[in-house]
Design a protein around this motif. Sequence first.
Motif, short mmCIF file in Angstrom:
data_model
loop_
_atom_site.label_atom_id
_atom_site.label_comp_id
_atom_site.label_asym_id
_atom_site.label_seq_id
_atom_site.Cartn_x
_atom_site.Cartn_y
_atom_site.Cartn_z
N GLN A 84 0.82 -1.21 0.00
CA GLN A 84 0.00 0.00 0.00
C GLN A 84 0.85 1.27 0.00
O GLN A 84 0.59 2.17 -0.77
CB GLN A 84 -0.96 0.01 1.20
N PRO A 85 1.89 1.34 0.82
CA PRO A 85 2.71 2.55 0.75
C PRO A 85 3.38 2.69 -0.61
O PRO A 85 3.54 3.79 -1.12
CB PRO A 85 3.76 2.36 1.85
N ALA A 86 3.75 1.58 -1.22
CA ALA A 86 4.37 1.65 -2.54
C ALA A 86 3.36 2.16 -3.57
O ALA A 86 3.69 2.99 -4.42
CB ALA A 86 4.89 0.29 -2.95
N ALA B 56 0.74 4.01 -2.89
CA ALA B 56 0.45 5.40 -2.54
C ALA B 56 1.55 6.31 -3.09
O ALA B 56 1.28 7.39 -3.61
CB ALA B 56 0.33 5.56 -1.03
N GLU B 57 2.80 5.85 -2.98
CA GLU B 57 3.91 6.65 -3.51
C GLU B 57 3.81 6.77 -5.03
O GLU B 57 4.04 7.83 -5.60
CB GLU B 57 5.25 6.00 -3.14
N GLN B 58 3.44 5.66 -5.69
CA GLN B 58 3.31 5.69 -7.15
C GLN B 58 2.18 6.63 -7.56
O GLN B 58 2.31 7.40 -8.50
CB GLN B 58 3.04 4.29 -7.68
N GLU C 279 1.05 9.16 -5.86
CA GLU C 279 1.48 10.54 -5.56
C GLU C 279 2.42 11.05 -6.65
O GLU C 279 2.32 12.18 -7.10
CB GLU C 279 2.18 10.55 -4.20
N GLN C 280 3.34 10.17 -7.08
CA GLN C 280 4.28 10.56 -8.14
C GLN C 280 3.53 10.83 -9.46
O GLN C 280 3.84 11.77 -10.18
CB GLN C 280 5.33 9.47 -8.34
N GLN D 123 1.84 14.17 -9.20
CA GLN D 123 2.80 15.26 -9.33
C GLN D 123 3.22 15.45 -10.79
O GLN D 123 3.34 16.56 -11.27
CB GLN D 123 4.04 14.99 -8.46
#
Length: 161
Positions: free
Chosen positions: A15-17, A19-21, A23-24, A27
């Motif tokens: 999930q954090p991975a 979420a980071e993807q 978010e990226q 952006q």
Amino acid sequence: MGQQGQSGQKGQAGQPALAEQAEQAEQSDQSRREVGSKRGRARLAGRYKVRGFSLGSLLIVILIVGGIVIPAVRAIPSLLEYFSIKRAISYAKQQASNKREVADYFAKQAQIDRITAVRSDDLDIHEDDNGTIRSVGFSYRNEVPLYGPLSLMITYSGTQY
């Protein structure tokens, strides 16, 4: 349970991975929009710089138009008098049968139309051998003041056959 725990941990770790993807990706979308909007602004700004008059060019256009219009407007009364003279000569030639009558008819018409540039003595009246009026001509100059010492000299002439 061990497998579930491991898969649960993988899910939590995944999930954090994710979420980071996400978010990226968000952006990069924002940066694309900013670049696109900057390009759009640049295009619009470029378009507006090419079109239209600057203040300096507008002043130059006004000076050129003023330099042409003002002399033309000041010459209008002189031009109207020229057409009045032509009309008076045409009338006098049609009505008269000899030189003296042409001069008299022109003098009367000149008084009615307030013609001051040409007098009846200034007319060039030509008769044929029978005494019939062949042609009536005139020529004169008129000075039209423009700006201070600057004036416009106009030469008018005409012949009525």
